[in-house]
Design an enzyme around this catalytic site. Structure first.
Site, PDB file in Angstrom:
ATOM      1  CG  ASP A   1      25.023  81.086  78.084  1.00 41.80           C
ATOM      2  OD1 ASP A   1      25.731  80.142  78.497  1.00 41.80           O
ATOM      3  OD2 ASP A   1      25.490  82.184  77.786  1.00 41.80           O
TER       4      ASP A   1
ATOM      5  CD  GLU B   1      22.705  77.986  81.744  1.00 48.25           C
ATOM      6  OE1 GLU B   1      22.965  78.814  82.624  1.00 48.25           O
ATOM      7  OE2 GLU B   1      23.581  77.404  81.073  1.00 48.25           O
TER       8      GLU B   1
ATOM      9  CG  HIS C   1      23.974  72.541  77.192  1.00 48.89           C
ATOM     10  ND1 HIS C   1      24.031  73.631  78.038  1.00 48.89           N
ATOM     11  CD2 HIS C   1      25.263  72.217  76.938  1.00 48.89           C
ATOM     12  CE1 HIS C   1      25.295  73.946  78.274  1.00 48.89           C
ATOM     13  NE2 HIS C   1      26.073  73.114  77.602  1.00 48.89           N
TER      14      HIS C   1
ATOM     15  NE  ARG D   1      24.184  74.549  83.237  1.00 49.91           N
ATOM     16  CZ  ARG D   1      25.288  75.288  83.254  1.00 49.91           C
ATOM     17  NH1 ARG D   1      26.142  75.226  82.244  1.00 49.91           N
ATOM     18  NH2 ARG D   1      25.535  76.108  84.262  1.00 49.91           N
TER      19      ARG D   1
ATOM     20  CE1 TYR E   1      29.041  71.816  75.969  1.00 54.42           C
ATOM     21  CE2 TYR E   1      30.937  72.774  77.064  1.00 54.42           C
ATOM     22  CZ  TYR E   1      29.574  72.642  76.936  1.00 54.42           C
ATOM     23  OH  TYR E   1      28.739  73.353  77.764  1.00 54.42           O
TER      24      TYR E   1
ATOM     25  CG  ASN F   1      30.786  70.602  83.335  1.00 51.41           C
ATOM     26  OD1 ASN F   1      31.895  70.499  82.815  1.00 51.41           O
ATOM     27  ND2 ASN F   1      30.317  71.741  83.798  1.00 51.41           N
TER      28      ASN F   1
ATOM     29  CG  ASP G   1      27.024  76.798  77.527  1.00 50.11           C
ATOM     30  OD1 ASP G   1      25.810  77.020  77.644  1.00 50.11           O
ATOM     31  OD2 ASP G   1      27.865  77.104  78.395  1.00 50.11           O
TER      32      ASP G   1
ATOM     33  CD  GLU H   1      27.431  72.551  85.764  1.00 49.12           C
ATOM     34  OE1 GLU H   1      27.880  71.397  85.901  1.00 49.12           O
ATOM     35  OE2 GLU H   1      27.967  73.408  85.047  1.00 49.12           O
TER      36      GLU H   1
ATOM     37  CB  CYS I   1      30.456  80.030  86.088  1.00 48.43           C
ATOM     38  SG  CYS I   1      31.304  78.448  86.324  1.00 48.43           S
TER      39      CYS I   1
ATOM     40  CG  ASP J   1      30.043  81.548  81.879  1.00 48.90           C
ATOM     41  OD1 ASP J   1      29.241  81.966  81.020  1.00 48.90           O
ATOM     42  OD2 ASP J   1      29.994  80.406  82.364  1.00 48.90           O
TER      43      ASP J   1
END
Length: 300
Positions: free
Chosen positions: A92, A119, A117, A162, A49, A214, A90, A192, A127, A63
């Protein structure tokens, strides 16, 4: 020697095949550089990942959506090419509007990763385990996923959706949203900041695609074992920042020792030995290719 023995398309095919063909949990620790990805493979895990938080931290940034698609794709590609394992990235919020999400898919395809993914946070994101995050409306979230799915050229490239809505509007809304994201074409879902196994089970029973858990440290959820997550219907588990935290924690303690004593003599048994590093890098493979490159042995 050099890079992965598998072409990116083959990694993607095998990843999708494994997700379809077994109820077991695929374990994807987060790699913070290409060498750590090779170590993840050496230790017998099923995938790698690449965390947006880790890419940002590696650049010395928080982040909060400061990294660019170019930066993420470059690091993800460096990691993916160093292992035969599939690499999940990731992405974002897709780095912009729905059209950007489609471009992100194609850029990451070219980088050689197996999937990503996207989101449903607003831009700039933060984050998922911090307070103060916000999510877009359902229509915008659906458009992002649909654009990502339509943008891919390799049907085996995994597009995961996500959602961060659980922390803001509750589990029922999160379940409804993951259903809508699957209807939009998502191959898997990443809810999440769920608070326990019962919530993972509720999401898994609501959709017919793989669910990712996660297991990040110091977040809002409990840390569950792989067996517990399997029983709750989870199919993929990530530990996104664990290796970076372990490495930085040990580096901090080592620097304290150097500052206090002026020597690393007491740290040697906590270091990776040069021989182990050379083995992981595969110096012997380079030797077989060109004897002028590697013509010595490392004493332990």
């Amino acid at each position: 020697m050099l890079y992965s023995t598998l072409a990116p398309a083959e990694k993607r095919r095998l990843f999708c095949e494994r997700l379809r063909g077994t109820d077991d949990v695929l374990r994807l620790p987060g790699a913070f550089n290409p060498l750590s990805a090779r170590l993840i493979e050496r230790k017998g895990f099923e995938g790698v990942y690449v965390s947006g938080a880790v890419v940002a931290a590696d650049l010395g940034l928080p982040d909060i959506g400061l990294t660019t698609l170019t930066e993420v794709a470059q690091r993800a590609g460096q990691i993916a090419r160093m292992t035969d394992l599939p690499t999940l990235v990731d992405a974002d919020t897709g780095f912009g509007e729905p059209m950007n999400a489609a471009r992100t898919v194609q850029t990451l395809e070219d980088a050689g990763v197996a999937g990503m993914h996207v989101e449903d946070q607003v831009n700039p994101k933060r984050c998922g385990h911090l307070d103060g995050k916000q999510v877009v409306d359902l229509d915008t979230a659906v458009k992002r996923v649909r654009a990502a799915v339509e943008g891919r050229r390799d049907p085996d490239f995994l597009v995961m959706a996500r959602t961060d809505v659980r922390a803001l509007e509750g589990l029922d809304v999160a379940v409804d949203r993951v259903r809508a994201l699957v209807d939009a074409g998502a191959d898997a879902v990443f809810p999440e900041a769920l608070t326990g196994l019962a919530e993972f089970e509720a999401v898994a029973s609501a959709v017919d695609v793989p669910v990712l858990a996660n297991m990040t440290e110091f977040g809002k959820g409990r840390l569950h074992t792989v067996d517990e997550l399997r029983d709750a219907g989870v199919r993929i588990v990530i530990w996104p920042v664990s290796l970076l935290r372990l490495a930085m924690g040990e580096a901090s303690r080592g620097l304290d020792e150097l500052a206090e004593r002026g020597t690393q003599a007491r740290l040697l048994d906590r270091m990776q030995h040069r021989a182990d590093l050379y083995d992981l890098i595969d110096y012997e493979g380079y030797s077989a290719f060109d004897g002028d490159v590697f013509d010595f042995t490392v004493e332990r």
